[in-house]
Structures are given as structure tokens and as C-alpha cells.
Design a protein around this motif. Structure first.
Motif, mmCIF file in Angstrom:
data_model
loop_
_atom_site.group_PDB
_atom_site.id
_atom_site.type_symbol
_atom_site.label_atom_id
_atom_site.label_comp_id
_atom_site.label_asym_id
_atom_site.label_seq_id
_atom_site.Cartn_x
_atom_site.Cartn_y
_atom_site.Cartn_z
ATOM 1 N N UNK A 52 40.424 122.960 -7.171
ATOM 2 C CA UNK A 52 39.969 121.930 -8.101
ATOM 3 C C UNK A 52 40.981 120.792 -8.131
ATOM 4 N N UNK A 53 40.508 119.594 -8.372
ATOM 5 C CA UNK A 53 41.409 118.442 -8.432
ATOM 6 C C UNK A 53 42.291 118.467 -9.676
ATOM 7 N N UNK A 54 41.793 119.061 -10.735
ATOM 8 C CA UNK A 54 42.551 119.091 -11.991
ATOM 9 C C UNK A 54 43.352 120.387 -12.078
ATOM 10 N N UNK A 55 44.665 120.257 -12.015
ATOM 11 C CA UNK A 55 45.523 121.450 -12.041
ATOM 12 C C UNK A 55 46.552 121.355 -13.171
ATOM 13 N N UNK A 56 46.167 120.700 -14.260
ATOM 14 C CA UNK A 56 47.114 120.477 -15.365
ATOM 15 C C UNK A 56 47.513 121.778 -16.048
ATOM 16 N N UNK A 85 57.148 128.499 -12.893
ATOM 17 C CA UNK A 85 56.598 127.703 -14.001
ATOM 18 C C UNK A 85 57.477 126.485 -14.266
ATOM 19 N N UNK A 86 58.787 126.683 -14.261
ATOM 20 C CA UNK A 86 59.719 125.570 -14.494
ATOM 21 C C UNK A 86 59.563 124.504 -13.409
ATOM 22 N N UNK A 87 59.411 124.955 -12.160
ATOM 23 C CA UNK A 87 59.236 123.999 -11.054
ATOM 24 C C UNK A 87 57.955 123.187 -11.237
ATOM 25 N N UNK A 88 56.851 123.873 -11.576
ATOM 26 C CA UNK A 88 55.571 123.193 -11.766
ATOM 27 C C UNK A 88 55.622 122.236 -12.960
ATOM 28 N N UNK A 89 56.266 122.679 -14.038
ATOM 29 C CA UNK A 89 56.364 121.830 -15.231
ATOM 30 C C UNK A 89 57.199 120.586 -14.952
ATOM 31 N N UNK A 90 58.261 120.729 -14.167
ATOM 32 C CA UNK A 90 59.098 119.580 -13.827
ATOM 33 C C UNK A 90 58.354 118.591 -12.941
ATOM 34 N N UNK A 91 57.527 119.113 -12.016
ATOM 35 C CA UNK A 91 56.734 118.234 -11.146
ATOM 36 C C UNK A 91 55.760 117.379 -11.949
ATOM 37 N N UNK A 97 55.648 122.449 -21.725
ATOM 38 C CA UNK A 97 55.574 123.681 -20.930
ATOM 39 C C UNK A 97 56.970 124.115 -20.489
ATOM 40 N N UNK A 98 57.819 123.129 -20.169
ATOM 41 C CA UNK A 98 59.178 123.440 -19.759
ATOM 42 C C UNK A 98 59.943 124.133 -20.888
#
Length: 524
Positions: A52-56, A85-91, A97-98
Motif C-alpha cells: 500500500x502507498x500509505x505506510x504511516x 521501530x526507532x529507525x522507521x520513526x526517525x525516517x 512513535x519515537x
């Protein structure tokens, strides 16, 4: 709950392919305890998210998968997922979330028995990021845990916690105080938490106890007990009172020590934190049984200590084994005592328990002194002094220096040069050490005076030692005092007093509590 189920079914019919629907179903089944279904829907959420395009919500999915692994007891995998999770939240620049991820990382680090160096690196990262993100609650709890890590696992050089603190800190104890001061600063800048300050002073009390500053340890204990009394948890209250009981025991006041423990048990019956109370209780009784030379009772108390040593608590395990070594020494089983001590040194080194390793060097040095092997004794005593000074263990270093002076006297070294060394040590011993160490220092000082033919001064010093050993009921040391006094009076030609102390030496049971049971101090 049926209403929620119906709503979820309706949403599923309308948009079966939406990732957020699967995430919702994961939360629903997780709440109901249907773990297999919850895992299936969480995996489906990930499958739909990547297509999916939305990956928020992707970081939150990873966070919840970490939570799920923790609930199933797989904290190590949970920590890996938190890092993801930390990596994704920082991106995604998702600070909310962080913040949640850091909180969960802290929780998982606390629950897992990870390597202490790994725990240190994780805690340092949590502290740095939580302060950067202004997460006050997480900052206060994580800085306390980091200070605890430093205290239990000392290291010579460490990196700074914050980005602007990149220099190495060579003096280990200074690092602990800087972290505790940072904790106080964060706590006062935010919504002031008395519970946090209570934990802060409890940690300060433990630190001063380890570093050998009795006065500061007592001050922190008093502040913690009276300033934050209403906010003390039952465990904190137990630790404070058990600490006070140990202090009274060290000073020779067994009655006061047992009274504190008895009142604590009456107040919390049954004890809410059984092992803290029991371990302190058996430790105190074991100490006094050894001093009275009641070896059968001491052996039984050693078994009791092993029974209440918490599983996985390496610090308590080392302390229990240390006491078994003392028992072997009392039995004159020197080879067994030495072998156990060497094995325990290896355990300390493997687990990063440097303070205990320093104390074991002192113990091994004393074993060789008793055996008359002074070369080997000096090797361990000097190692104890070197490491102890590195970690600023003031009282341990002072006790080791007393043994060092005693060895020099036994080797027949110049007493006038030795006296200079002893004069520098005595104030530290008398200020910060227990009654036993003070008595031993007086004993060594009296031997120095004997070697200088100052018999009258030596008798006065021996009387001080006799008073201290009498308070703690140390039979072996009392006999040594009687022997030295008898010898001095013999040199002076005072036959009456020589015979008096010779009689005391040969029949100490009439004057000290040799072999006497401590059953009168048992708490039912």
C-alpha cells in the motif's frame, strides 16, 4: 465487546484490504487474549502495508510486534524490533512513535538479563534521546538505571551520556554522581516527583556504602527515610531499614539490629519483599555466629543464605559464596578457602563485578598472611590497593593498607618508617570502617608500639581493641589481645598480670561468648 466486534466486522466488509483494518483486528484479538489470531492479523497488516502507498502506521506495527514478543517472554527479539521501530520513526520524523519506542526499549532492557555492557549502551542511548526529545518521565527513570549500571559494573573509561559530553571520565565514582545530579536536575525542571528523588537518594546511599564513606551513607539514608517517607515503596522501606540494621551490626549493636528487623517484619506481615529482609537477617546472624566460633550454627545459616539468594542475582550469589569462604577459614581449611576464592574472582571478572573482586583480593591476601606466605600475600594486597584506589573504594583500601603494614611488621621492617604509613591510615579506618576493622587497626598499631618497646602505650591501644572486639564478640581477636597483653606484662616482669591474661587466653569461654548459640536472636 460484542458491539465493538460488530463494528469491526462492518468495517472489514467495507474495506477488507485497508492495512489499518488488520491493525485494528490485531488490537481487538490481543485485548481478548486470542494471541494466535492477533499475530495472524498483525502479519497481514505488514503484508498489506508494504503493498500500500500509505505506510504511516508501519512503525506502530513494528512497536506492537515488539510488545507481543515481550508478552510471550521473548524480550531479546522484542529489543531488535524496537530498534527497527526507532529507525522507521526517525525516517518519518514521528517523534510520538519515537518516544513510545524509547519507553518500550527501556522496559525491555529492564526485563531482560542482557550483558551489562549491552545494557549500558542501550541505556546511554535511551538517556541521550529522551533528554533530546524532552521526555522528562523517561529521562528521570533511565538516568537512575544508568547510574545503577555504573555502580554495579564499574569501568575505568566511559563515553559521555550527552552529545556535548564526549570526553572520557577516568574517575569512576565521579561519573555516578554526575548522572545522579543530572537526574535531580531533570526531575526539578519537570513535574517534581518525590518517588524519583526517593530512589535517587537510595542509590546515593548504596554508592556511598560501596565507596566506603559511612557518614555520607547515613546522611543519605536519613534524608531518604524522613524527607520521602510517604512516597517510599515497601521495597524501598525494606532496603533502608535493612541498611540500618547492617550498620548497627557492624558497630557491635546486635540488639538494635535485630529490633529493627523484628519491627519491620511486624509492620509487613508477611513481608512484601521477603528476600531482602531474609537475606539481611541471615547475613547478620551468620556474621555473629562466625565471631563466636559457633561453626555448626554458621554452617546452617550459610545454607539458609543460599536458599534465599535470588536466582540470577550475581551480586547476592557472590556475597553468599564469600561467606562460605569465611566459614572455611574459620575451620582452618585454607586450601578449600583459597580454591573457592580464586573461583569467585573468576566469576567476578566474567560478570563485571569489580568491587567484589577487589574485596576478594584482600581476603586472599589475608589467607596467605595466616599461612605465613608473605610474598603471595603482598601480591594480592597490592592488587587490592591498586584496584581499590582506581575505583575510590576508600575503606577497602584503608583495610588493605592495614594488612600491608602488618606484613611489613611480620617481616621485621623498620618500625619508624612503618609508623608514618599507619598514621595516614588510622583516621580513615576510625571514620569510615566497622568496629572489627577498627579493632584490627588498633591491634596492628599495638604490635608496632611493641616493636618500638613502647609497652605502656601498647597496653592502652590493646585495651581499645579489646573494647571493640568485646562489643562485636569476636572470640579469635580477643584471644589475640590477651596473648599480646600477657606477652607485654611478661617482658615488663609483671607476673600477676601476665598470668591473668594467660588464663584469659587459655580459657576465653569464661569471659567471651565462645561457641555460644545466637538462637536468642532468632525471629519467628
Amino acid at each position: 465487546m460484542n458491539h465493538i466486534s460488530e463494528m469491526i466486522q462492518e468495517i472489514t466488509k467495507i474495506a477488507p484490504g485497508m492495512p489499518s483494518v488488520h491493525f485494528l483486528l490485531y488490537l481487538y484479538f490481543m485485548k481478548n487474549g486470542e494471541y494466535q489470531k492477533s499475530i495472524d492479523y498483525l502479519h497481514q497488516y505488514f503484508d498489506h502495508t508494504f503493498s500500500d502507498d500509505s505506510i504511516s502506521l508501519l512503525p506502530y506495527g513494528s512497536l506492537n510486534l515488539a510488545s507481543l514478543n515481550h508478552n510471550f517472554g521473548n524480550s531479546a527479539k522484542g529489543i531488535k524490533l524496537i530498534h527497527e521501530t526507532i529507525r522507521l520513526a526517525q525516517e518519518r520524523n514521528d517523534d510520538s512513535c519515537l518516544a513510545l519506542a524509547l519507553s518500550w526499549l527501556f522496559k525491555l532492557v529492564q526485563s531482560t538479563k542482557s550483558n551489562h555492557l549491552q545494557e549500558y549502551q542501550l541505556l546511554k542511548r535511551i538517556v541521550s534521546r529522551s533528554v533530546d526529545l524532552d521526555l522528562l518521565d523517561l529521562s528521570t527513570t533511565s538516568t537512575l538505571s544508568l547510574a545503577q549500571n555504573y555502580l554495579v559494573y564499574p569501568r575505568e573509561k566511559v563515553d559521555g551520556i550527552m552529545k556535548h559530553q564526549s570526553e572520557d571520565i577516568k574517575i569512576h565514582s565521579n561519573k555516578i554522581w554526575s548522572i545522579l545530579n543530572l537526574n535531580t536536575l531533570i526531575n526539578t525542571q519537570g513535574s517534581f516527583s518525590e518517588k524519583n528523588m526517593s530512589a535517587n537518594y537510595l542509590l546515593r546511599m548504596n554508592a556511598w556504602t560501596i565507596f566506603g564513606n559511612k557518614e555520607m551513607s547515613i546522611i543519605c539514608s536519613e534524608i531518604q527515610q524522613h524527607a520521602f517517607n510517604d512516597n517510599n515503596s515497601s521495597e524501598d522501606e525494606y532496603r533502608i531499614h535493612c541498611h540500618q540494621a547492617l550498620l548497627h551490626s557492624d558497630l557491635g549493636n546486635l540488639d538494635a539490629s535485630i529490633r529493627i528487623l523484628r519491627e519491620l517484619k511486624i509492620k509487613h506481615n508477611p513481608p512484601l519483599t521477603q528476600n531482602i529482609w531474609k537475606y539481611t537477617y541471615y547475613t547478620i546472624l551468620h556474621t555473629w555466629a562466625l565471631r563466636r566460633n559457633n561453626l555448626a550454627e554458621a554452617e546452617n545459616l550459610s545454607l539458609q543464605l543460599e536458599a534465599v539468594t535470588p536466582l540470577g542475582d550475581v551480586t547476592s550469589y557472590i556475597e553468599t559464596k564469600y561467606r562460605n569462604i569465611l566459614l572455611s577459614m574459620k575451620k582452618n581449611n585454607w586450601s578449600q578457602a583459597y580454591g573457592m576464592a580464586i573461583d569467585l574472582v573468576a566469576t567476578c571478572k566474567k560478570n563485571g563485578h569489580e568491587y567484589q573482586r577487589v574485596c576478594l583480593f584482600l581476603l586472599i591476601g589475608n589467607i596467605f598472611v595466616r599461612l605465613g606466605v608473605y610474598t603471595n600475600a603482598l601480591k594480592y594486597i597490592l592488587s587490592c590497593i591498586t584496584l581499590g584506589e582506581r575505583y575510590q573504594l576508600e575503606s577497602v583500601v584503608a583495610r588493605a593498607k592495614i594488612v600491608f603494614v602488618n606484613i611489613l611488621l611480620l617481616q621485621g621492617r623498620d618500625p619508624y618508617q612503618i609508623e608514618i604509613r599507619l598514621d595516614n591510615i588510622m583516621p580513615i579506618i576510625l571514620k569510615n570502617c566497622d568496629a572489627e576493622s577498627q579493632g584490627i587497626s588498633y591491634l596492628v598499631y599495638s604490635k608496632l608500639l611493641i616493636s618500638k618497646y613502647k609497652y605502656e602505650e601498647s597496653i592502652n591501644i590493646l585495651s581499645l581493641a579489646e573494647e571493640l572486639f568485646g562489643k562485636i564478640e569476636d572470640v579469635e581477636r580477643m584471644k589475640e589481645v590477651y596473648y599480646l597483653k600477657s606477652r607485654i606484662y611478661d617482658l615488663e616482669g609483671n607476673i600477676k598480670l601476665r598470668n591473668h591474661y594467660a588464663e584469659l587466653y587459655n580459657s576465653p569461654r569464661n569471659h567471651v561468648k565462645e561457641d555460644e548459640s545466637i538462637s536468642g536472636y532468632y525471629i519467628e
